[in-house]
Design a protein around this motif. Structure first.
Motif, PDB file in Angstrom:
ATOM      1  N   PHE A   1       0.836  -1.205   0.000  1.00 25.06           N
ATOM      2  CA  PHE A   1       0.000   0.000   0.000  1.00 25.06           C
ATOM      3  C   PHE A   1       0.874   1.260   0.000  1.00 25.06           C
ATOM      4  CE2 PHE A   1      -3.101   3.043   1.950  1.00 25.06           C
ATOM      5  CZ  PHE A   1      -3.980   3.048   0.874  1.00 25.06           C
ATOM      6  N   ARG A   2       2.031   1.179   0.636  1.00 25.02           N
ATOM      7  CA  ARG A   2       2.938   2.328   0.598  1.00 25.02           C
ATOM      8  C   ARG A   2       3.300   2.670  -0.855  1.00 25.02           C
ATOM      9  NH1 ARG A   2       5.898   3.875   4.853  1.00 25.02           N
ATOM     10  NH2 ARG A   2       5.907   1.792   5.776  1.00 25.02           N
ATOM     11  N   GLY A   3       3.568   1.641  -1.617  1.00 28.30           N
ATOM     12  CA  GLY A   3       3.882   1.855  -3.021  1.00 28.30           C
ATOM     13  C   GLY A   3       2.692   2.381  -3.802  1.00 28.30           C
ATOM     14  N   GLN A   4       1.499   1.882  -3.478  1.00 27.68           N
ATOM     15  CA  GLN A   4       0.297   2.333  -4.194  1.00 27.68           C
ATOM     16  C   GLN A   4       0.005   3.807  -3.887  1.00 27.68           C
ATOM     17  OE1 GLN A   4      -2.213  -0.732  -2.597  1.00 27.68           O
ATOM     18  NE2 GLN A   4      -1.804  -2.154  -4.270  1.00 27.68           N
TER      19      GLN A   4
ATOM     20  N   THR B   1     -11.763  -4.177   5.851  1.00 28.70           N
ATOM     21  CA  THR B   1     -12.760  -3.392   6.573  1.00 28.70           C
ATOM     22  C   THR B   1     -13.607  -2.581   5.599  1.00 28.70           C
ATOM     23  OG1 THR B   1     -11.229  -1.548   6.911  1.00 28.70           O
ATOM     24  CG2 THR B   1     -11.350  -3.205   8.653  1.00 28.70           C
ATOM     25  N   SER B   2     -13.400  -2.802   4.325  1.00 23.15           N
ATOM     26  CA  SER B   2     -14.225  -2.199   3.276  1.00 23.15           C
ATOM     27  C   SER B   2     -14.205  -3.142   2.088  1.00 23.15           C
ATOM     28  CB  SER B   2     -13.671  -0.821   2.906  1.00 23.15           C
ATOM     29  OG  SER B   2     -14.433  -0.284   1.844  1.00 23.15           O
TER      30      SER B   2
ATOM     31  N   LEU C   1      -8.085  -0.033  -4.406  1.00 27.95           N
ATOM     32  CA  LEU C   1      -6.907  -0.435  -3.631  1.00 27.95           C
ATOM     33  C   LEU C   1      -6.967   0.159  -2.223  1.00 27.95           C
ATOM     34  CD1 LEU C   1      -4.193   0.101  -6.412  1.00 27.95           C
ATOM     35  CD2 LEU C   1      -5.326  -2.031  -5.750  1.00 27.95           C
ATOM     36  N   ARG C   2      -7.370   1.445  -2.144  1.00 25.93           N
ATOM     37  CA  ARG C   2      -7.431   2.032  -0.799  1.00 25.93           C
ATOM     38  C   ARG C   2      -8.577   1.430   0.017  1.00 25.93           C
ATOM     39  NH1 ARG C   2     -11.603   5.806  -0.938  1.00 25.93           N
ATOM     40  NH2 ARG C   2     -11.769   7.167  -2.762  1.00 25.93           N
ATOM     41  N   LEU C   3      -9.689   1.123  -0.670  1.00 24.52           N
ATOM     42  CA  LEU C   3     -10.795   0.530   0.073  1.00 24.52           C
ATOM     43  C   LEU C   3     -10.414  -0.839   0.638  1.00 24.52           C
ATOM     44  CD1 LEU C   3     -13.890   1.491  -2.118  1.00 24.52           C
ATOM     45  CD2 LEU C   3     -13.210   2.462   0.073  1.00 24.52           C
TER      46      LEU C   3
END
Lengths: 111, 561
Positions: B19-22, B118-119, B39-41
């Motif tokens: 996620f850091r890379g995204q 969580t989403s 991706l964030r969801l």
């Protein structure tokens, strides 16, 4: 703040009192921002550019969409505003809360 | 408590770096919002009304003191000094900056927590009875099975893109404190005639715009078949659930359209094809997980109980406020000499479910001093210290009182469940929190609250029903009419093992009328009730008409009928 009720049925109505501005959320922190007449984004609604006809609104939204494509903001859209005594006032509870922040709590240290 | 194994540590750490890379690619413009959003969801990051919101899972509602301190640290360092505990045993941060989220996730990983699932349309955080392991009526600890479900469902390749989100709740007791019938799958433990534990499997529950209580499709599932049966349910749903209409995509619609019996038969056919395989849960594996949830080192206080009770009685007699708190917020424990203490996050006039970083740190310290360093998060948006020696209750109460955490209102009228509502949520139509505040401010008299007794009042800011208003004795739903907030009232909902959906009482109230309407409803109950009758019992006996007449007058009540 005075709550001005939204009595029109469509955001894209051709009514006589057609005044709109563009808002979005800033990419880096998600904060609410408004498109200014200098193609920049401001946290203050007072800085927003207001348009009063459909053609100008379409242009405004297109400029905002271009900005979003440049990854400055997320999800730009038009919303209705009124002006009262030189102040720009959002119409409807949702936009009022986006402008003023949550109506509750102790976390309202908005910049 | 469960401790991550090597696999858990590795995949959570990998996910943080992924996620850091995204995030870096998103900020650099290499990912569009359309590409980045899913991706964030998947990592629990929403974009709400004013800012990003990060939803962090608290598996089966159990936290260690160390984890609670980390949640406080995150609130203080990366947010605005508080967090919001939710009805699904999560905590939400309302103001994280996008670029800080990988660091937050890294902090969470250091205490074996994350925000994964969580989403999104996947199997969400599995919730459980917050009194797991300490309730006197418990057959087996539901956290054992919730943890097994967590391991099975996390990053499950077949179920990562379901037609819609999917929620599972587990209770190990016949008395349901986890709203199991309000979930896509509810699991309630029973014993068979031979005394073996197993689950009643309920499917197709949910609230939202189409509130339906889950239907039982299997009365008794031996625990060793839990995962294969869940896999069968999920597979049938994944294949047949509607993906063409978001409003008809939940499993409750599929169960309703197919019929409960037909759906059960489809699950049974699938299960027969896949059972008795690698998904079986042999006793050794269950025992391995169970060992993580063993009882703490209780002192043997059984022989001291008469003295303990006498000492407690003396303290209660000497301090009426303490007595009121014990009566409302303290429950019996299965271990002699111990008690279960609810820490109310519902101060009168406060924001339901919110806790400041300082309060979280203080609760962590109190848990270490009084409750073996363990804290529970309940779906009612309160915290619970599960293992408090009775002799420590007075000192605990004094400490909580100094932190504004000792409101004696658990299960009472001001113990209001409220979603974030339009103050924060992008989906909401109306504010929930200020309505909860106004209502609770009308019930600050503890004697009056005690007189009103057991009652539930839940407020949702939109039809998605995150505050479970459908199953509240008094439900309040925020709606938007022409840009103005109104509040629709339902009465008669129940969230326990007899769960049922409440009925709309009549036309909605505006934001200035709704608190008075709730008072009117309570007044009708107090006038109509018979000896020792709870609100819901009175409502079920007299029906809605007296309430309608009080709220709308005789003529309007007749029209509303």
């Amino acid at each position: 703040m005075t709550i001005i009720r939204d009595k029109t049925k469509s955001q894209n109505s051709n009514s006589q009192n057609f005044t709109q501005a563009v808002t979005a959320n800033r990419l880096t922190d998600g904060y609410v921002v408004y498109l200014t007449d200098r193609d920049s984004w401001s946290e203050r609604i007072a800085d927003c550019q207001i348009v009063d006809d459909r053609s100008a609104a379409d242009d405004l939204l297109q400029r905002a969409t271009d900005q979003a494509a440049d990854d400055l903001v997320v999800g730009p859209y038009l919303f209705k505003v009124a002006t009262e005594g030189g102040r720009t006032i959002p119409i409807g509870q949702r936009e009022i809360l986006r402008t003023t922040g949550p109506s509750v709590g102790t976390d309202l240290n908005l910049a | 408590m469960y401790r991550y194994d090597e696999f858990d540590h590795a995949f959570v750490a990998e996910r943080v770096e992924q996620f850091r890379g995204q995030v870096a690619r998103r900020v650099a413009g290499e990912l569009t919002e359309d590409e980045f959003k899913p991706l964030r969801l998947m990592n629990g990051l929403y974009l709400q009304l004013h800012a990003y919101m990060l939803r962090v899972a608290i598996p089966y509602g159990t936290l260690s003191a160390k984890q609670m301190r980390k949640l406080a640290h995150i609130a203080r360092t990366y947010d605005r000094g508080y967090g919001h505990f939710t009805t699904r045993q999560n905590i939400q941060y309302n103001w994280p900056r996008l670029e800080d989220v990988p660091a937050i996730l890294n902090e969470l990983a250091s205490v074996e927590m994350h925000a994964i699932q969580t989403s999104g349309n996947c199997i969400r955080n599995t919730t459980a009875d917050p009194l797991a392991g300490v309730a006197a009526d418990e057959i087996d600890d539901p956290r054992v099975y919730a943890e097994i479900i967590r391991q099975w469902s996390t990053l499950h390749p077949e179920f990562s893109f379901l037609p819609r989100k999917f929620k599972i709740a587990v209770t190990g007791s016949p008395n349901d404190r986890a709203v199991t019938r309000g979930h896509d799958i509810g699991l309630r433990m029973h014993r068979d005639l031979a005394g073996n534990p197993g689950f009643e499997v309920m499917v197709g529950g949910g609230q939202g715009r189409t509130p339906i209580m889950a239907k039982t499709i299997r009365n008794f599932l031996p625990v060793d078949h839990l995962l294969s049966y869940l896999e069968a349910v999920l597979r049938v749903y994944n294949q047949l659930g509607r993906r063409d209409n978001i409003y008809k995509a939940r499993i409750k619609i599929l169960v309703q359209s197919e019929g409960t019996d037909t759906f059960a038969q489809m699950v049974e056919a699938e299960w027969q094809a896949i059972k008795d395989n690698a998904l079986d849960l042999p006793k050794e594996e269950r025992d391995r997980i169970k060992a993580y949830f063993g009882p703490p080192g209780y002192d043997d206080l059984a022989g001291d109980c008469p003295e303990l009770n006498l000492a407690l009685d003396l303290s209660l007699a000497a301090n009426p406020r303490f007595a009121a708190w014990v009566e409302a917020n303290v429950q019996d424990h299965k271990q002699p000499g111990y008690a279960i203490a609810t820490i109310s996050l519902k101060p009168h006039g406060g924001i339901p479910g919110d806790a400041s970083a300082d309060q979280m740190d203080a609760v962590a310290a109190l848990s270490e001093k009084f409750s073996f360093g363990e804290i529970r998060v309940s779906y009612k948006q309160n915290l619970i210290l599960p293992d408090v020696p009775k002799l420590g209750l007075l000192a605990l109460w004094r400490a909580l009182d100094g932190l504004d955490l000792a409101t004696a209102n658990a299960g009472r009228i001001s113990d209001i469940i409220a979603c974030p509502g339009l103050d924060y949520c992008n989906l909401a139509n109306a504010r929930s929190i200020p309505i909860a505040q106004r209502i609770s401010e009308r019930f600050t008299d503890l004697a009056r609250e005690k007189d009103i007794g057991e009652i539930s009042l839940n407020i949702s800011g939109c039809i998605n029903a995150c505050a479970h208003h459908h199953v509240a004795n008094i439900g309040v739903l925020g709606v938007n009419k022409g840009g103005t907030e109104y509040y629709q009232v339902t009465l008669g909902g129940v969230a326990d093992e007899n769960a049922r959906v409440g009925a709309i009482i009549g036309p909605a109230f505006d934001e200035w009328q709704i608190a008075g309407a709730v008072e009117d409803i309570v007044d009708v109950y107090l006038r109509q009730r018979q000896t020792n009758e709870k609100f819901i019992e009175t409502y079920q006996r007299v029906g809605p008409q007296p309430f309608k007449e009080k709220l709308y007058g005789t003529d309007r009540a007749r029209q509303a009928s």
